[in-house]
Design a protein around this motif. Structure first.
Motif: not given
Ligand code: FAD
Length: 324
Positions: A73-89, A107-118
């Motif tokens: 969990t923690d490693a992927y959280l770091e990696a996903w967050t980094y990629v989103i911040e870098e690419k700013n999609p 990731v949504a919580s860390r970046l303060g964005i909404g998430l629609i799941s499933d």
């Protein structure tokens, strides 16, 4: 309005999972000429650029790191967050798999964005991105939008959006992303993985599922279902009743508290059709129910029903399919 869409792909045993292609197909509906970026995570990554490009990616990111070798969990959280911040999609699409379910909300919580799941579908309506997702354990569907479309994040349920290759695939640029994952940030690490034996077909992505319930009566009874699944190239699943009775592993449980599957064909054998089971399979494209009780609830959702003893019916089906 063009949008940059970032797709979090998923590898299993070095191969892209089908849901990655489904997410890219969804991304093409939204990009309207913008970049479609596919991110691949893991260790010693295989070259999957050609496949991703075929489904519409024009930028492939390889995020290769020792800590991403196995899912943690923690490693992927770091990696996903980094990629989103870098690419700013403006749009992020991820699979609603065990990994996607675990890491996306964090990731949504860390970046303060909404998430629609499933989500089971995504479309553009009057220029707005509209996601469809099940509610009330799959009894109804709701369409959802984001109030602000500056950053949209959604997870997609596997097997719902049909994966199609892009007719206008663009050449893809490739980036190797170096992410800093400090061991200090990892509260848990995977030391070892003990693989369970399985038939080889992943239940959540199987096109055909042969599922058994308490009516199968024993662990040995499930061999009859496995034979049919093998002939059809499908996977075996189970009701919670069968799992609770010890006939099979909980990894096979389908339903509200188990896996959600949407195969082309679901064959329910000796399953009564409790609402909690239906929550995991009622969106299957074709449902066949085999049950001794003509009043069984499962027949209400079945496209084809066979009233009979599964130990007589299933071997006959297996024999018939062997001949085709
Ligand atoms: P049963 O209800 O006992 O049905 C067995 C069926 O087999 C009967 O219809 C019978 O007619 C038939 N049968 C018997 N012998 C034969 C034969 N020889 N040939 C053909 N048919 C035969 N359940 C899930 O499945 N998944 C979940 O995720 C889940 N989550 C739950 C969460 C909660 C909070 C709760 C309270 C319950 C949950 N359940 C779940 C349990 C659910 O309510 C049912 O108890 C369960 O699905 C019943 O399993 P079953 O259909 O195998 O067994």
């Amino acid at each position: 309005m063009s949008r940059h869409v970032l797709v979090m792909t998923e590898l299993r045993s070095g191969t892209l999972r089908q849901v990655s292609y489904e997410a890219l197909t969804a991304a093409r509906k939204l990009a309207e000429g913008g970049d479609i970026i596919a991110a691949v995570f893991g260790r010693d990554l295989p070259d999957v650029t050609a496949e991703l490009q075929r489904y519409g990616a024009n930028n492939v990111l390889y995020v290769d790191h020792e800590q991403l070798k196995d899912y943690a969990t923690d490693a992927y959280l770091e990696a996903w967050t980094y990629v989103i911040e870098e690419k700013n999609p403006s749009v992020i699409l991820a699979p609603y798999t065990a990994i996607g379910k675990d890491v996306s909300p964090r990731v949504a919580s860390r970046l303060g964005i909404g998430l629609i799941s499933d989500c089971t579908d995504v479309e553009l309506l009057n220029g707005r991105i509209v996601f469809t997702r099940p509610i009330y354990a799959g009894k109804a569907f709701v369409k959802k939008t984001f109030r602000e479309e500056s950053r949209v994040f959604a997870t997609l349920r596997p097997n719902n959006i049909s994966a199609e290759e892009a007719s206008d695939a663009r050449a893809a640029t490739v980036d190797k992303v170096s992410v800093d994952i400090s061991p200090k940030s990892l509260r848990t690490v995977v030391e070892d993985i003990v693989q369970k034996t399985s038939s080889g077909v992943d239940l959540s992505e199987a096109r055909i599922v042969v599922a058994g319930g308490r009516g199968v009566k024993s662990a040995e009874g499930f061999n009859v279902l496995q034979e049919l699944a093998d002939v059809l190239g499908g996977a075996v699943g189970a009701s919670r009743g069968a799992c609770d009775a010890g006939y099979c592993d909980y990894a096979l449980q389908i339903g509200q508290t188990g896996k959600v599957v949407t195969p082309d064909l679901y064959i329910a054998c000796g399953i009564s059709g409790a609402i909690q089971h239906l929550a995991g399979m009622s969106n299957s494209k074709v449902i066949v129910a085999i049950n001794k009780d003509p009043e069984a609830n499962i027949f209400k959702v079945a496209d084809y029903g066979i009233v009979g003893d599964l130990f007589e019916v299933v071997p006959k089906l297996t024999e018939a399919f062997k001949k085709t």
